[in-house]
Design an enzyme around this catalytic site. Structure first.
Site, PDB file in Angstrom:
ATOM      1  N   GLY A 245      59.886  33.801 117.673  1.00 21.75           N
ATOM      2  CA  GLY A 245      60.008  32.547 118.407  1.00 21.75           C
ATOM      3  C   GLY A 245      58.711  32.233 119.116  1.00 21.75           C
TER       4      GLY A 245
ATOM      5  N   CYS B 192      59.190  40.452 116.046  1.00 24.66           N
ATOM      6  CA  CYS B 192      58.257  39.668 116.861  1.00 24.66           C
ATOM      7  C   CYS B 192      58.878  39.352 118.229  1.00 24.66           C
ATOM      8  CB  CYS B 192      57.825  38.417 116.106  1.00 24.66           C
ATOM      9  SG  CYS B 192      56.375  37.604 116.846  1.00 24.66           S
ATOM     10  N   TYR B 193      59.214  38.079 118.504  1.00 18.98           N
ATOM     11  CA  TYR B 193      59.823  37.761 119.798  1.00 18.98           C
ATOM     12  C   TYR B 193      61.123  38.528 119.990  1.00 18.98           C
ATOM     13  CZ  TYR B 193      61.670  35.101 123.733  1.00 18.98           C
ATOM     14  OH  TYR B 193      62.172  34.759 124.967  1.00 18.98           O
TER      15      TYR B 193
ATOM     16  N   HIS C 290      55.938  40.424 111.045  1.00 20.60           N
ATOM     17  CA  HIS C 290      56.932  39.635 110.313  1.00 20.60           C
ATOM     18  C   HIS C 290      57.136  40.232 108.919  1.00 20.60           C
ATOM     19  CE1 HIS C 290      57.431  36.189 113.080  1.00 20.60           C
ATOM     20  NE2 HIS C 290      56.177  36.459 113.426  1.00 20.60           N
TER      21      HIS C 290
ATOM     22  N   GLU D   9      59.330  39.437 106.831  1.00 18.10           N
ATOM     23  CA  GLU D   9      59.913  38.453 105.912  1.00 18.10           C
ATOM     24  C   GLU D   9      58.875  37.672 105.126  1.00 18.10           C
ATOM     25  OE1 GLU D   9      59.628  36.251 109.924  1.00 18.10           O
ATOM     26  OE2 GLU D   9      59.896  38.303 109.176  1.00 18.10           O
TER      27      GLU D   9
ATOM     28  N   SER E 278      78.190  14.370  90.118  1.00 20.94           N
ATOM     29  CA  SER E 278      77.010  13.546  89.875  1.00 20.94           C
ATOM     30  C   SER E 278      76.295  13.936  88.591  1.00 20.94           C
ATOM     31  CB  SER E 278      76.017  13.695  91.042  1.00 20.94           C
ATOM     32  OG  SER E 278      75.432  14.981  91.033  1.00 20.94           O
ATOM     33  N   GLY E 279      76.607  15.125  88.075  1.00 25.84           N
ATOM     34  CA  GLY E 279      75.905  15.625  86.902  1.00 25.84           C
ATOM     35  C   GLY E 279      74.765  16.547  87.265  1.00 25.84           C
TER      36      GLY E 279
ATOM     37  N   SER F   3      78.000  20.088  89.702  1.00 29.54           N
ATOM     38  CA  SER F   3      78.499  20.688  88.464  1.00 29.54           C
ATOM     39  C   SER F   3      78.982  22.108  88.698  1.00 29.54           C
ATOM     40  CB  SER F   3      77.407  20.680  87.389  1.00 29.54           C
ATOM     41  OG  SER F   3      77.036  19.360  87.048  1.00 29.54           O
TER      42      SER F   3
ATOM     43  N   LYS G 200      69.693  26.637  96.840  1.00 30.07           N
ATOM     44  CA  LYS G 200      69.709  26.104  95.480  1.00 30.07           C
ATOM     45  C   LYS G 200      69.568  27.187  94.418  1.00 30.07           C
ATOM     46  CE  LYS G 200      69.231  22.168  94.333  1.00 30.07           C
ATOM     47  NZ  LYS G 200      70.158  21.077  93.927  1.00 30.07           N
TER      48      LYS G 200
END
Length: 515
Positions: free
Chosen positions: A50, A77-78, A164, A166, A218-219, A224, A370
């Protein structure tokens, strides 16, 4: 596993890295109480970084009760400094800042840094440092500006690191996260696409029972995969409703009717509502208003379609209670979902829904990114042509026209978009980019020269981007010859357009869509 967000730049990234280790994660704000966190029954907790200093007035603090709950905790970190301070350690501003690549010296290869080399390159971003570890903690690593760069109390399963893990710049960062998850917290890497399917199928059946369901199809990959999940769960209780709102790209309506139905055998109802949406959008230029209108009209069309589904089934007294949507985690976050989240833009299926919604929502993908949705789609046997289709927003071309949406402007944009997609496919770049929106600057005109004469036409913007999950993105460095072919074809075949420009903005600060 919970990620407690202290306003970190990388909180979303931490959650993603945990999921990449096949452990499910969710993000909660630092304002959540310990009792609220524990009510989620977390198997482990990570405290994010943060921008604050732990000793500043008003800085976010960590309730020491969290560390007495018996849940394994990792501070980053923070979060590392906040943990140290809450447990009686000492944090101070040393005057030595560490930003970017930093060398840490591992002096005790304990559980968190097991198997680590004596020196490693990590990514730091701090001006404060832990000067003394709390009682009972073993110091694992130091750096030039951090007398205590990592520590652990294995008995209480409390761990922390100043860097970090990540980010990819921390060379062994993912390994450190996985040691915390697997060794420190004792978790199994069993959150897989197969398990996601099994869990969601069970959840859908429990929610829906024997009631009828309609799906907003919507395809695209999101709706889907959501439809395929619900169909696996409840079979013929599901009817997919495809609304042609007139804001689609060239050939999309035909693709949905042909490809998806052929692949899944789902019941499909097609509704032509193009005129209705154009009337509702007439004169509207504000992007948030556009999104809300499109969301509202979607629901009104679905409500009518639901009544027709019942009537066609000969069940005049029954009702459709449930609406399936392909809502994703980024949709929820960007629409201000959750305490402390900023409303960046209202996604039509989250912030754009009308308050008098008559359906209960079924959103089996709401916690997924996604790329995770694609993995679930492949697990379900959804055709790759659909799974790997580039994202297309629910509001469609309505938010890719800067200005009022009209039938004429839609046709201009459809033609330009079709050229761009064809050339990207021909160049074999469909998998190399996340998507390439084409944006029509409808209220802008520029002078050009075509056929030895002056023109005063519209510019379009190409927005090719690369991303993993749409939370962050960078502009794609397309080959110049591909860009040249796209530009030449658009200006030669779409007479209303005389200029093609390239958007080279990352996200942040820009979003992927212009509106």
């Amino acid at each position: 596993m919970l990620v407690v967000d202290y306003g970190a730049q990388y909180a979303q990234l931490i959650a993603r890295r945990v999921r990449e280790a096949n452990v499910y994660s969710e993000i909660v704000p630092h304002t959540a109480s310990v009792s609220d966190m524990l009510a989620k029954d977390p198997a482990a907790i990570i405290l994010s970084g943060g921008p604050s200093s732990v000793y500043e007035e008003g800085a976010p603090s960590t309730d020491p009760a969290l560390f007495e709950a018996g849940v394994p905790v990792l501070g980053i970190c923070y979060g590392f400094q906040s943990m140290a301070r809450a447990l009686g350690g000492r944090v101070a501003q040393t005057g030595t800042r560490e930003y970017g690549g930093t060398t840490v010296r591992v002096q005790s290869a304990g559980g968190l840094l097991g198997g680590s080399p004596s020196q490693q390159t990590v990514w730091m971003s701090h001006g404060d440092s832990v000067q003394a570890a709390p009682e009972g903690f073993e110091v694992l690593a130091t750096s030039e500006g951090s007398p205590v760069a990592a520590f652990e109390d294995r008995e209480r399963r409390l761990f922390g690191m100043q860097w970090h893990p990540e980010v990819k710049h921390s060379v062994l960062g993912q390994e450190a996260l996985e040691r915390f998850l697997y060794d420190g917290a004792g978790l199994a890497p069993d959150w897989t696409p197969g398990n996601v399917v099994a869990e969601q199928v069970a959840a859908i059946r429990a929610q829906v029972g024997t009631d009828r369901v309609i799906c907003a199809l919507s395809g695209g990959v999101d709706s889907s995969v959501a439809a395929a999940l619900v169909q696996k769960a409840v079979g013929d209780q599901l009817t997919c409703v495809f609304v042609d709102h007139g804001l689609l790209r060239a050939g999309e309506a035909e693709q949905v009717e042909k490809d998806f139905v052929a692949a899944t055998g789902v019941n499909l109802k097609v509704v032509d509502a193009a005129d209705r949406f154009l009337r509702a959008l007439a004169g509207v230029t504000d992007p948030e208003t556009k999104r809300k209108i499109i969301g509202r009209e979607f629901i009104r069309v679905f409500e009518q379609a639901a009544r027709e589904v019942v009537e066609e089934a000969g069940e005049s007294s029954a009702e459709v209670r449930y609406l399936v949507q392909g809502t994703l985690y980024p949709d929820v976050v960007e629409s201000g979902g959750g305490e402390g989240a900023a409303n960046i833009k209202s996604h039509h299926n989250v912030g754009g829904l009308p308050e008098d919604l008559q359906f209960e929502l079924v959103e089996p993908l709401r916690t997924l990114f996604k790329d995770e949705v694609r993995a679930v789609g492949l697990e379900l046997g959804v055709p790759e042509a659909i799974v790997w289709r580039q994202p297309f927003p629910g509001p469609g071309l309505g938010i890719r026209i800067i200005g009022e949406v009209t039938a004429e402007r839609l046709e201009i944009l459809r033609a330009a978009d079709a050229v761009a997609r064809e050339e990207l496919t021909a160049a074999g770049l469909d998998r190399d980019i996340w998507q390439c929106p084409v944006v029509l600057l409808a209220d802008v005109r520029s002078v050009g020269v075509q056929g030895d004469g002056r023109t005063y036409g519209h510019p379009v913007v190409l927005r090719p981007v690369s991303s993993e999950d749409a939370m962050t993105a960078d502009w794609s460095r397309l080959p110049y010859d591909v860009l040249a072919r796209i530009s030449n074809r658009i200006t030669n075949t779409v007479p209303e357009i005389n200029r093609v420009v390239l958007d080279v903005t990352s996200k942040p600060p820009g979003t992927i869509e212009w509106e």
